[in-house]
Design a protein around this motif. Structure first.
Motif, PDB file in Angstrom:
ATOM      1  N   GLY A 123      -1.266   7.523  -0.049  1.00  0.00           N
ATOM      2  CA  GLY A 123      -1.540   8.829   0.548  1.00  0.00           C
ATOM      3  C   GLY A 123      -0.885   8.997   1.911  1.00  0.00           C
ATOM      4  N   LEU A 124      -0.976   7.962   2.754  1.00  0.00           N
ATOM      5  CA  LEU A 124      -0.333   8.040   4.069  1.00  0.00           C
ATOM      6  C   LEU A 124       1.180   8.128   3.948  1.00  0.00           C
ATOM      7  CD1 LEU A 124      -2.404   5.466   6.160  1.00  0.00           C
ATOM      8  CD2 LEU A 124      -2.335   7.938   6.457  1.00  0.00           C
ATOM      9  N   GLY A 125       1.756   7.345   3.038  1.00  0.00           N
ATOM     10  CA  GLY A 125       3.203   7.381   2.838  1.00  0.00           C
ATOM     11  C   GLY A 125       3.667   8.742   2.339  1.00  0.00           C
ATOM     12  N   ALA A 126       2.944   9.315   1.372  1.00  0.00           N
ATOM     13  CA  ALA A 126       3.308  10.630   0.845  1.00  0.00           C
ATOM     14  C   ALA A 126       3.157  11.714   1.918  1.00  0.00           C
ATOM     15  CB  ALA A 126       2.444  10.962  -0.375  1.00  0.00           C
ATOM     16  N   THR A 127       2.095  11.634   2.698  1.00  0.00           N
ATOM     17  CA  THR A 127       1.896  12.606   3.774  1.00  0.00           C
ATOM     18  C   THR A 127       3.015  12.512   4.806  1.00  0.00           C
ATOM     19  OG1 THR A 127      -0.487  12.474   3.473  1.00  0.00           O
ATOM     20  CG2 THR A 127       0.288  13.385   5.555  1.00  0.00           C
ATOM     21  N   ALA A 128       3.398  11.297   5.166  1.00  0.00           N
ATOM     22  CA  ALA A 128       4.478  11.116   6.143  1.00  0.00           C
ATOM     23  C   ALA A 128       5.807  11.634   5.598  1.00  0.00           C
ATOM     24  CB  ALA A 128       4.591   9.648   6.531  1.00  0.00           C
ATOM     25  N   ILE A 129       6.059  11.458   4.301  1.00  0.00           N
ATOM     26  CA  ILE A 129       7.293  11.990   3.711  1.00  0.00           C
ATOM     27  C   ILE A 129       7.289  13.513   3.758  1.00  0.00           C
ATOM     28  CG2 ILE A 129       8.515  12.282   1.521  1.00  0.00           C
ATOM     29  CD1 ILE A 129       7.961   9.339   0.951  1.00  0.00           C
ATOM     30  N   ALA A 168      16.883  11.847  12.570  1.00  0.00           N
ATOM     31  CA  ALA A 168      15.508  11.670  13.058  1.00  0.00           C
ATOM     32  C   ALA A 168      14.531  11.342  11.936  1.00  0.00           C
ATOM     33  CB  ALA A 168      15.055  12.933  13.779  1.00  0.00           C
ATOM     34  N   GLY A 169      14.859  11.703  10.706  1.00  0.00           N
ATOM     35  CA  GLY A 169      13.953  11.451   9.595  1.00  0.00           C
ATOM     36  C   GLY A 169      14.240  10.181   8.815  1.00  0.00           C
ATOM     37  N   TYR A 170      15.279   9.444   9.188  1.00  0.00           N
ATOM     38  CA  TYR A 170      15.683   8.264   8.422  1.00  0.00           C
ATOM     39  C   TYR A 170      14.631   7.156   8.477  1.00  0.00           C
ATOM     40  CZ  TYR A 170      18.769   4.691   6.491  1.00  0.00           C
ATOM     41  OH  TYR A 170      19.320   3.721   5.697  1.00  0.00           O
ATOM     42  N   PHE A 171      14.266   6.749   9.666  1.00  0.00           N
ATOM     43  CA  PHE A 171      13.311   5.644   9.811  1.00  0.00           C
ATOM     44  C   PHE A 171      11.923   6.016   9.286  1.00  0.00           C
ATOM     45  CE2 PHE A 171      10.408   2.888  12.242  1.00  0.00           C
ATOM     46  CZ  PHE A 171      10.846   1.672  11.765  1.00  0.00           C
ATOM     47  N   PRO A 172      11.390   7.211   9.592  1.00  0.00           N
ATOM     48  CA  PRO A 172      10.087   7.561   9.004  1.00  0.00           C
ATOM     49  C   PRO A 172      10.110   7.566   7.475  1.00  0.00           C
ATOM     50  CG  PRO A 172      10.570   9.027  10.818  1.00  0.00           C
ATOM     51  CD  PRO A 172      11.809   8.209  10.593  1.00  0.00           C
ATOM     52  N   LEU A 173      11.225   8.013   6.889  1.00  0.00           N
ATOM     53  CA  LEU A 173      11.333   7.994   5.436  1.00  0.00           C
ATOM     54  C   LEU A 173      11.336   6.564   4.911  1.00  0.00           C
ATOM     55  CD1 LEU A 173      11.795   9.518   2.755  1.00  0.00           C
ATOM     56  CD2 LEU A 173      14.246   9.259   3.182  1.00  0.00           C
ATOM     57  N   LEU A 174      12.057   5.689   5.584  1.00  0.00           N
ATOM     58  CA  LEU A 174      12.131   4.290   5.182  1.00  0.00           C
ATOM     59  C   LEU A 174      10.754   3.628   5.252  1.00  0.00           C
ATOM     60  CD1 LEU A 174      14.658   2.640   4.407  1.00  0.00           C
ATOM     61  CD2 LEU A 174      14.620   1.714   6.698  1.00  0.00           C
ATOM     62  N   VAL A 175      10.039   3.858   6.335  1.00  0.00           N
ATOM     63  CA  VAL A 175       8.708   3.272   6.495  1.00  0.00           C
ATOM     64  C   VAL A 175       7.730   3.864   5.472  1.00  0.00           C
ATOM     65  CG1 VAL A 175       6.736   3.085   8.071  1.00  0.00           C
ATOM     66  CG2 VAL A 175       9.048   2.700   8.913  1.00  0.00           C
ATOM     67  N   SER A 176       7.837   5.157   5.223  1.00  0.00           N
ATOM     68  CA  SER A 176       6.946   5.807   4.262  1.00  0.00           C
ATOM     69  C   SER A 176       7.171   5.283   2.849  1.00  0.00           C
ATOM     70  CB  SER A 176       7.164   7.325   4.282  1.00  0.00           C
ATOM     71  OG  SER A 176       6.894   7.833   5.556  1.00  0.00           O
ATOM     72  N   VAL A 177       8.417   5.104   2.464  1.00  0.00           N
ATOM     73  CA  VAL A 177       8.706   4.557   1.139  1.00  0.00           C
ATOM     74  C   VAL A 177       8.173   3.132   1.038  1.00  0.00           C
ATOM     75  CG1 VAL A 177      10.583   3.813  -0.384  1.00  0.00           C
ATOM     76  CG2 VAL A 177      10.660   6.068   0.673  1.00  0.00           C
ATOM     77  N   GLY A 178       8.333   2.338   2.097  1.00  0.00           N
ATOM     78  CA  GLY A 178       7.779   0.979   2.103  1.00  0.00           C
ATOM     79  C   GLY A 178       6.269   0.988   1.973  1.00  0.00           C
ATOM     80  N   LEU A 179       5.629   1.938   2.628  1.00  0.00           N
ATOM     81  CA  LEU A 179       4.177   2.060   2.548  1.00  0.00           C
ATOM     82  C   LEU A 179       3.733   2.430   1.137  1.00  0.00           C
ATOM     83  CD1 LEU A 179       1.915   1.753   4.613  1.00  0.00           C
ATOM     84  CD2 LEU A 179       2.057   4.183   5.050  1.00  0.00           C
ATOM     85  N   ILE A 180       4.461   3.323   0.497  1.00  0.00           N
ATOM     86  CA  ILE A 180       4.136   3.712  -0.878  1.00  0.00           C
ATOM     87  C   ILE A 180       4.343   2.535  -1.829  1.00  0.00           C
ATOM     88  CG2 ILE A 180       4.858   5.176  -2.804  1.00  0.00           C
ATOM     89  CD1 ILE A 180       5.304   7.406  -0.728  1.00  0.00           C
ATOM     90  N   ILE A 181       5.425   1.787  -1.647  1.00  0.00           N
ATOM     91  CA  ILE A 181       5.672   0.610  -2.502  1.00  0.00           C
ATOM     92  C   ILE A 181       4.540  -0.401  -2.343  1.00  0.00           C
ATOM     93  CG2 ILE A 181       7.184  -1.395  -2.820  1.00  0.00           C
ATOM     94  CD1 ILE A 181       9.544   0.508  -2.186  1.00  0.00           C
ATOM     95  N   LEU A 182       4.142  -0.659  -1.109  1.00  0.00           N
ATOM     96  CA  LEU A 182       3.028  -1.583  -0.869  1.00  0.00           C
ATOM     97  C   LEU A 182       1.740  -1.055  -1.514  1.00  0.00           C
ATOM     98  CD1 LEU A 182       1.995  -4.154   0.495  1.00  0.00           C
ATOM     99  CD2 LEU A 182       1.615  -2.798   2.554  1.00  0.00           C
ATOM    100  N   GLY A 183       1.509   0.249  -1.424  1.00  0.00           N
ATOM    101  CA  GLY A 183       0.335   0.849  -2.051  1.00  0.00           C
ATOM    102  C   GLY A 183       0.347   0.704  -3.559  1.00  0.00           C
ATOM    103  N   VAL A 184       1.509   0.897  -4.177  1.00  0.00           N
ATOM    104  CA  VAL A 184       1.625   0.746  -5.631  1.00  0.00           C
ATOM    105  C   VAL A 184       1.377  -0.707  -6.037  1.00  0.00           C
ATOM    106  CG1 VAL A 184       3.272   0.850  -7.547  1.00  0.00           C
ATOM    107  CG2 VAL A 184       3.104   2.761  -5.953  1.00  0.00           C
ATOM    108  N   VAL A 185       1.903  -1.660  -5.260  1.00  0.00           N
ATOM    109  CA  VAL A 185       1.654  -3.078  -5.548  1.00  0.00           C
ATOM    110  C   VAL A 185       0.161  -3.386  -5.475  1.00  0.00           C
ATOM    111  CG1 VAL A 185       2.006  -5.420  -4.651  1.00  0.00           C
ATOM    112  CG2 VAL A 185       3.948  -3.867  -4.856  1.00  0.00           C
ATOM    113  N   LEU A 186      -0.514  -2.865  -4.462  1.00  0.00           N
ATOM    114  CA  LEU A 186      -1.958  -3.100  -4.336  1.00  0.00           C
ATOM    115  C   LEU A 186      -2.738  -2.440  -5.472  1.00  0.00           C
ATOM    116  CD1 LEU A 186      -2.453  -2.767  -0.486  1.00  0.00           C
ATOM    117  CD2 LEU A 186      -2.749  -4.817  -1.866  1.00  0.00           C
ATOM    118  N   LEU A 187      -2.321  -1.240  -5.868  1.00  0.00           N
ATOM    119  CA  LEU A 187      -2.984  -0.577  -6.995  1.00  0.00           C
ATOM    120  C   LEU A 187      -2.799  -1.382  -8.273  1.00  0.00           C
ATOM    121  CD1 LEU A 187      -2.131   3.174  -6.334  1.00  0.00           C
ATOM    122  CD2 LEU A 187      -4.392   2.129  -6.327  1.00  0.00           C
ATOM    123  N   ALA A 188      -1.582  -1.869  -8.509  1.00  0.00           N
ATOM    124  CA  ALA A 188      -1.326  -2.679  -9.701  1.00  0.00           C
ATOM    125  C   ALA A 188      -2.151  -3.956  -9.661  1.00  0.00           C
ATOM    126  CB  ALA A 188       0.167  -2.996  -9.805  1.00  0.00           C
TER     127      ALA A 188
END
Length: 148
Positions: free
Chosen positions: A17-23, A39-59
């Protein structure tokens, strides 16, 4: 499939949720390329990493046994929230050293065992380190107190 409210499941949902909101919020900023980051490159990179980590935890919550969510103590959350808000309110008028010390003391108060001497030494050490790093190492202008 049984969905239980495990710590991994809830943490995965929060991270996604946080990653999607940040994107969504960061979609207004130009992304650019890896060579010329916008200006949006690093926030996008961090948000995608956050979503990947979230998907791993959900799995992980679906595939294995995880710890059930127990009783939640709101005190640490509220103490940390207040200390961060105080940091934001105090940094302009009181300066970085005192506002930084407020955050360190607040974080220490959020824990179970508050040790005043240890907390004071940690606050001084972290404020000095951050001041040296950001002011002198990176050349940023940090607000200083009127008393210094």
């Amino acid at each position: 499939m049984k969905i239980s409210l495990s710590t991994d499941f809830l943490t995965g949902l929060i991270f996604c949720g946080l990653g999607a909101t940040a994107i969504i919020i960061g979609s207004k900023y130009p992304i650019g390329t890896a060579a010329r980051m916008g200006a949006g490159y690093f926030p996008l990179l961090v948000s995608v990493g956050l979503i990947i980590l979230g998907v791993v935890l959900l799995a992980r919550s679906f595939l294995g046994e995880t710890e059930e969510v127990g009783e939640v103590d709101p005190r640490p959350l509220l103490v940390m929230l207040v200390s961060v808000l105080l940091f934001g309110l105090l940094i302009e008028d009181w300066g970085f050293p005192l506002a930084g010390a407020v955050v360190v003391v607040g974080a220490s108060l959020a824990g179970r065992a508050f040790k005043p001497i240890e907390t004071g030494l940690l606050a001084v050490g972290l404020v000095v380190f951050c001041t040296l790093l950001f002011s002198y190492g990176l050349g940023l202008n940090l607000p200083h107190t009127r008393f210094w």
